[in-house]
Structures are given as structure tokens and as C-alpha cells.
Design an enzyme around this catalytic site. Structure first.
Site, PDB file in Angstrom:
ATOM      1  N   GLY A  71       0.838  -1.196   0.000  1.00 30.09           N
ATOM      2  CA  GLY A  71       0.000   0.000   0.000  1.00 30.09           C
ATOM      3  C   GLY A  71       0.872   1.245   0.000  1.00 30.09           C
ATOM      4  N   THR A  72       1.982   1.169   0.699  1.00 21.79           N
ATOM      5  CA  THR A  72       2.911   2.302   0.754  1.00 21.79           C
ATOM      6  C   THR A  72       3.404   2.645  -0.651  1.00 21.79           C
ATOM      7  OG1 THR A  72       3.611   1.687   2.971  1.00 21.79           O
ATOM      8  CG2 THR A  72       5.137   3.060   1.705  1.00 21.79           C
ATOM      9  N   ASN A 146      -6.840   5.110   9.279  1.00 21.46           N
ATOM     10  CA  ASN A 146      -6.279   3.914   9.908  1.00 21.46           C
ATOM     11  C   ASN A 146      -6.236   3.996  11.434  1.00 21.46           C
ATOM     12  OD1 ASN A 146      -4.322   5.806   8.672  1.00 21.46           O
ATOM     13  ND2 ASN A 146      -2.873   4.768   9.998  1.00 21.46           N
ATOM     14  N   GLN A 176      -7.543   1.016   4.285  1.00 23.06           N
ATOM     15  CA  GLN A 176      -8.321   0.583   5.449  1.00 23.06           C
ATOM     16  C   GLN A 176      -9.806   0.452   5.131  1.00 23.06           C
ATOM     17  OE1 GLN A 176      -7.239  -0.434   8.371  1.00 23.06           O
ATOM     18  NE2 GLN A 176      -5.090   0.152   8.160  1.00 23.06           N
ATOM     19  N   HIS A 198      -2.679  -7.266   2.559  1.00 26.07           N
ATOM     20  CA  HIS A 198      -2.620  -7.853   3.910  1.00 26.07           C
ATOM     21  C   HIS A 198      -3.616  -7.221   4.878  1.00 26.07           C
ATOM     22  CE1 HIS A 198      -0.109  -4.890   6.360  1.00 26.07           C
ATOM     23  NE2 HIS A 198       0.069  -4.403   5.151  1.00 26.07           N
ATOM     24  N   THR A 234       9.720  -7.859 -11.862  1.00 22.37           N
ATOM     25  CA  THR A 234       8.987  -9.101 -12.085  1.00 22.37           C
ATOM     26  C   THR A 234       7.818  -9.191 -11.110  1.00 22.37           C
ATOM     27  OG1 THR A 234      11.005 -10.194 -12.794  1.00 22.37           O
ATOM     28  CG2 THR A 234       9.201 -11.625 -12.089  1.00 22.37           C
ATOM     29  N   CYS A 333       2.400   1.962  12.276  1.00 23.92           N
ATOM     30  CA  CYS A 333       3.704   2.587  12.068  1.00 23.92           C
ATOM     31  C   CYS A 333       4.068   3.436  13.269  1.00 23.92           C
ATOM     32  CB  CYS A 333       3.677   3.477  10.839  1.00 23.92           C
ATOM     33  SG  CYS A 333       2.953   2.656   9.467  1.00 23.92           S
TER      34      CYS A 333
HETATM   35  N1  PLP Z   1      -2.372   3.423   4.007  1.00 21.52           N
HETATM   36  C1  PLP Z   1      -3.050   3.127   5.122  1.00 21.52           C
HETATM   37  C2  PLP Z   1      -4.298   3.871   5.444  1.00 21.52           C
HETATM   38  C3  PLP Z   1      -2.596   2.113   5.964  1.00 21.52           C
HETATM   39  O1  PLP Z   1      -3.272   1.824   7.082  1.00 21.52           O
HETATM   40  C4  PLP Z   1      -1.411   1.410   5.622  1.00 21.52           C
HETATM   41  C5  PLP Z   1      -0.864   0.378   6.514  1.00 21.52           C
HETATM   42  O2  PLP Z   1      -1.033   0.412   7.712  1.00 21.52           O
HETATM   43  C6  PLP Z   1      -0.750   1.767   4.438  1.00 21.52           C
HETATM   44  C7  PLP Z   1      -1.263   2.772   3.654  1.00 21.52           C
HETATM   45  C8  PLP Z   1       0.491   1.066   4.018  1.00 21.52           C
HETATM   46  O3  PLP Z   1       0.214  -0.215   3.512  1.00 21.52           O
HETATM   47  P1  PLP Z   1       1.359  -1.324   3.503  1.00 21.52           P
HETATM   48  O4  PLP Z   1       1.453  -1.855   4.898  1.00 21.52           O
HETATM   49  O5  PLP Z   1       0.874  -2.343   2.530  1.00 21.52           O
HETATM   50  O6  PLP Z   1       2.607  -0.658   3.056  1.00 21.52           O
END
Ligand code: PLP
Length: 390
Positions: A71-72, A146, A176, A198, A234, A333
Site C-alpha cells: 500500500g505504501t 487507519n 483501510q 494484507h 517481475t 507505524c
Molecule cells: N495506508 C493506510 C491507510 C494504511 O493503514 C497502511 C498500513 O497500515 C498503508 C497505507 C500502508 O500499507 P502497507 O502496509 O501495505 O505498506
């Protein structure tokens, strides 16, 4: 000791069907899906099937899905990729003050503008309007937060954008939101949508960004031209297959899961509020009278976020874990970090209250037993910490 895992917003367990679907691509069909031979074509077919499923779940076309590593990464691609593309207006990026750091940090690095929220965690639409002009290239606002679980209307955001920055792109971090909300409908006004496997029963290390057909982004990882030149590298075939299967399961069971988990969450939040004094629940409207339930309708079903006066989250998390309750202080985080949550700071919570925050996040696997364990463990833990501090 019974374990109550209440940290599903950090990561939620994979569905057994997902693990099973992925297995074949570790140990059988292991070819690179960009190849020409039969095994490669099979791997490509499986990825394409997952792409179709995810596209439908997100209200997108298969060609609009860009698989990536998290997601990041999806958030970074949206922010940096939009800012770097010269096809649109200006290069200014705008986001809310309560975005995940995966959006907030890129926007800060790009010298962008940050828009505040009110005490209930709702976006300040007047401040958004004031932050917009013809130079704005991208507005990034999340669908569900989140930490406090608060959901925003992208239609309202899109209306403000149409008036003040009509050429700008709208990105939403739906990471989320996906377990709980019909993202296809809610994110329809967005040009870019981030999700992460995940968080909804898929594997870690795979995410996706929807990039609508008409949108041009500068790729942030360049290499062999994969993902239609939008993300080199890949592809993680097993991860992509797992993400597709998890999306399918999430969508098919969502209505039932939301109803069941919402009841569990309400029992948990109401139980803690009844058992402990000096609790502030974030993202809710207070009960309007005796016997009237707290209004949690602005939040996703799995979110229970509380601040306990007079204690520190780290100490509470320690006692919680000793009693078998796994939770976090703020986002995954920020938990463990010494800084109070930027989300609570933006909502105007004083530091003294924000430092006692606890995020209990439920998921599809949550049970009555989890709630019972948390209700047995947390109130005495808070009392013990307050006594020690007195
Ligand atoms: N965006 C939100 C709102 C999240 O809660 C998170 C993860 O906690 C992320 C992005 C990042 O996702 P990833 O853990 O797959 O990098």
C-alpha cells in the site's frame, strides 16, 4: 492463555483459501509471467484472473490495475508519479493532515499543502477549498482513516475540486476501507485508488494502485516495462493470486462480516466506556441522552479507538499483552514510537489525552471470545496504571 488479537488494521490473517491458492505459484507454476513458454503463460493467466477480480471489486477496468509491492508503494506512486508528470496543471500536491505517512511524507517532500480536520476527524472542506487553485495537480484524501476509522465522502471532495481545481487528480488511500466498504461505489470519483492485500486477508508485500485510463503518471520504478510501463519489476505472482482470492472472499462476505463485527465492536467499546471513567472515544458523536447509543456511524465497523486519561499507551499495551490482548497505540507505524499520533493532534486532542490512546481493531476473524478477553483485561489494567501514577 487466550489471545485476543485486536490489531487487524495493522495486518489481518490470511484466509486459508488464499494460502491454498498461492501454494501452486511457489511450488509448481514458478515461471516468470512475462515469458513465452507454457508455464509462463499459465502464471500470466493466473495474474490476469486476479487483475479481473480486483478490478471488479474496485470499480475499475483490468487495464487500470497496477500491481505493486505494498500500500505504501501504491501511495508513493500516486503522489510522486502525479507530481512528476508534466501532462496536467502545476505540480502542487495537497493532502489531509491525517493521511497515512505513505501519503503525508511524499506530500511533505514535494512541498505540498496539508488540510486540517475537525474534532470528530472529518475533513475541513472549507480549508480544502482554500488550499486549491489552478496549480494543484493532485489531491489525496483517504477513504477510511487507519487510526480513528472515520470514513469520508469523496463525492464532497470531488465537488470542492470541481469548483476550485478542476484539472486536478483525486487520489484516495482505500487501504483501510476495503475490508468494510464498497470501494467500487465510494471511490468512483477518484482517479487513483490504493489498496493493500494484507489488510483484507491476503499476503503482505502486495498492493495495487488503480490508475484510470485517462490518467498519466510518471513511473517510480523503471525497468522491464511491466504493468504496462507503470511499475517495473517481475510481478509477485503468488502474491497477486493471493490478493485476487482475498478480494473475492472479502467482497462476497462483506455484508455479513460488517454486521457481525460491528456488533462485536459496539459491545467492546460500550463495555470499556461503562467499565472505565475518563475515556474519550474518537470519531463518534456522543449519545444525545441517557439510554441513547453512541453514534459510530461515521466509522468503519472494525474500529474502536479510545483515549484513557491519565495513562500512557505504552504501559497499557504492556499490561494488555500480558493479559493476552494484542493491540496498538496509534497506527501500526506510529505504535511504539514516542511521538503522539499526528491524527489525534490534527483532531485537536491535547497531548495529555493523546498519549493514552489505544487502537483496538477488529477483523473478519474476530470473535465474542476476543471481546470478552479485552473486557476482562483492559479495565483492571487502566485502574492499575492510574493507581501507580497517583
Ligand atoms: N495506508 C493506510 C491507510 C494504511 O493503514 C497502511 C498500513 O497500515 C498503508 C497505507 C500502508 O500499507 P502497507 O502496509 O501495505 O505498506
Amino acid at each position: 492463555m487466550a489471545i485476543a488479537y485486536l490489531d487487524h488494521a495493522a495486518s489481518t490473517p490470511m484466509h486459508p483459501e488464499v494460502v491454498e491458492a498461492m501454494g501452486e505459484f511457489f511450488d509448481g507454476c514458478y515461471a516468470n509471467p512475462t515469458g513465452a513458454h507454457r508455464m509462463a503463460r499459465e502464471a500470466r493467466r493466473a495474474s490476469d484472473d486476479a487483475r479481473d477480480i480486483l478490478a471488479e471489486a474496485l470499480g475499475a477496468r483490468p487495464g487500470e490495475i497496477v500491481f505493486c509491492g505494498s500500500g505504501t508503494e501504491a501511495d508513493n506512486l500516486a503522489a510522486f508519479g502525479a507530481a512528476a508528470d508534466s501532462g496536467g496543471p502545476g505540480g502542487t500536491v495537497v493532502c489531509s493532515a491525517v493521511e497515512h505517512p505513505a501519503v503525508l511524507r511524499p506530500v511533505e517532500q514535494l512541498g505540498g499543502r496539508v488540510v486540517g480536520v475537525d474534532g470528530a476527524g472529518m475533513l475541513d472542506l472549507e480549508a480544502l477549498a482554500a488550499a486549491l487553485d489552478g496549480d494543484v495537480r493532485l489531491v489525496s484524501v483517504m477513504l477510511a482513516n487507519n487510526e480513528n476509522g472515520v470514513v469520508w465522502s469523496l463525492e464532497e471532495v470531488a465537488e470542492v475540486m470541481a469548483r476550485h481545481a478542476p484539472g486536478a487528480l483525486l487520489h484516495t488511500d482505500a487501504v483501510q476501507a476495503f475490508p468494510w466498504l464498497d470501494v467500487a461505489t465510494r471511490a468512483a470519483p477518484a482517479d487513483l485508488i490504493s489498496v493493500s492485500a494484507h489488510k483484507f486477508g491476503g499476503p503482505k508485500g502486495v498492493g495495487a494502485l488503480v490508475v484510470r485510463e485517462c490518467v498519466r503518471l510518471q513511473p517510480q520504478i523503471v525497468g522491464g516495462g511491466q504493468e504496462a510501463e507503470r511499475r517495473g519489476g517481475t510481478p509477485n505472482v503468488a502474491g497477486i493470486v493471493g490478493m485476487g482470492r482475498a478480494a473475492e472472499i472479502t467482497v462476497s462476505r462483506r455484508a455479513e462480516t460488517v454486521e457481525r463485527v460491528r456488533r462485536l465492536r459496539d459491545r467492546l467499546a460500550d463495555g470499556l466506556r461503562a467499565a472505565v471513567d475518563g475515556v474519550t472515544e474518537s470519531g463518534v458523536r456522543p449519545a444525545s441522552g441517557a439510554g441513547v447509543p453512541v453514534d459510530r456511524s461515521a466509522k468503519v465497523a472494525g474500529s474502536c479507538h479510545l483515549c484513557f486519561e491519565g495513562i500512557e499507551s505504552e504501559a497499557l499495551l504492556f499490561l494488555a499483552e500480558r493479559g493476552g490482548v494484542y493491540a496498538s497505540a496509534a497506527s501500526s507505524c506510529a505504535s511504539g514510537a514516542e511521538h503522539p499520533s499526528h491524527v489525534l493532534a490534527a483532531m485537536g486532542y491535547p497531548r495529555s489525552l493523546a498519549q493514552g490512546s489505544l487502537r483496538l481493531s477488529l477483523g473478519a476473524a474476530s470473535s465474542e471470545a476476543d471481546v470478552a478477553t479485552a473486557l476482562a483485561v483492559l479495565p483492571p489494567a487502566v485502574t492499575q496504571l492510574r493507581r501507580a501514577a497517583a
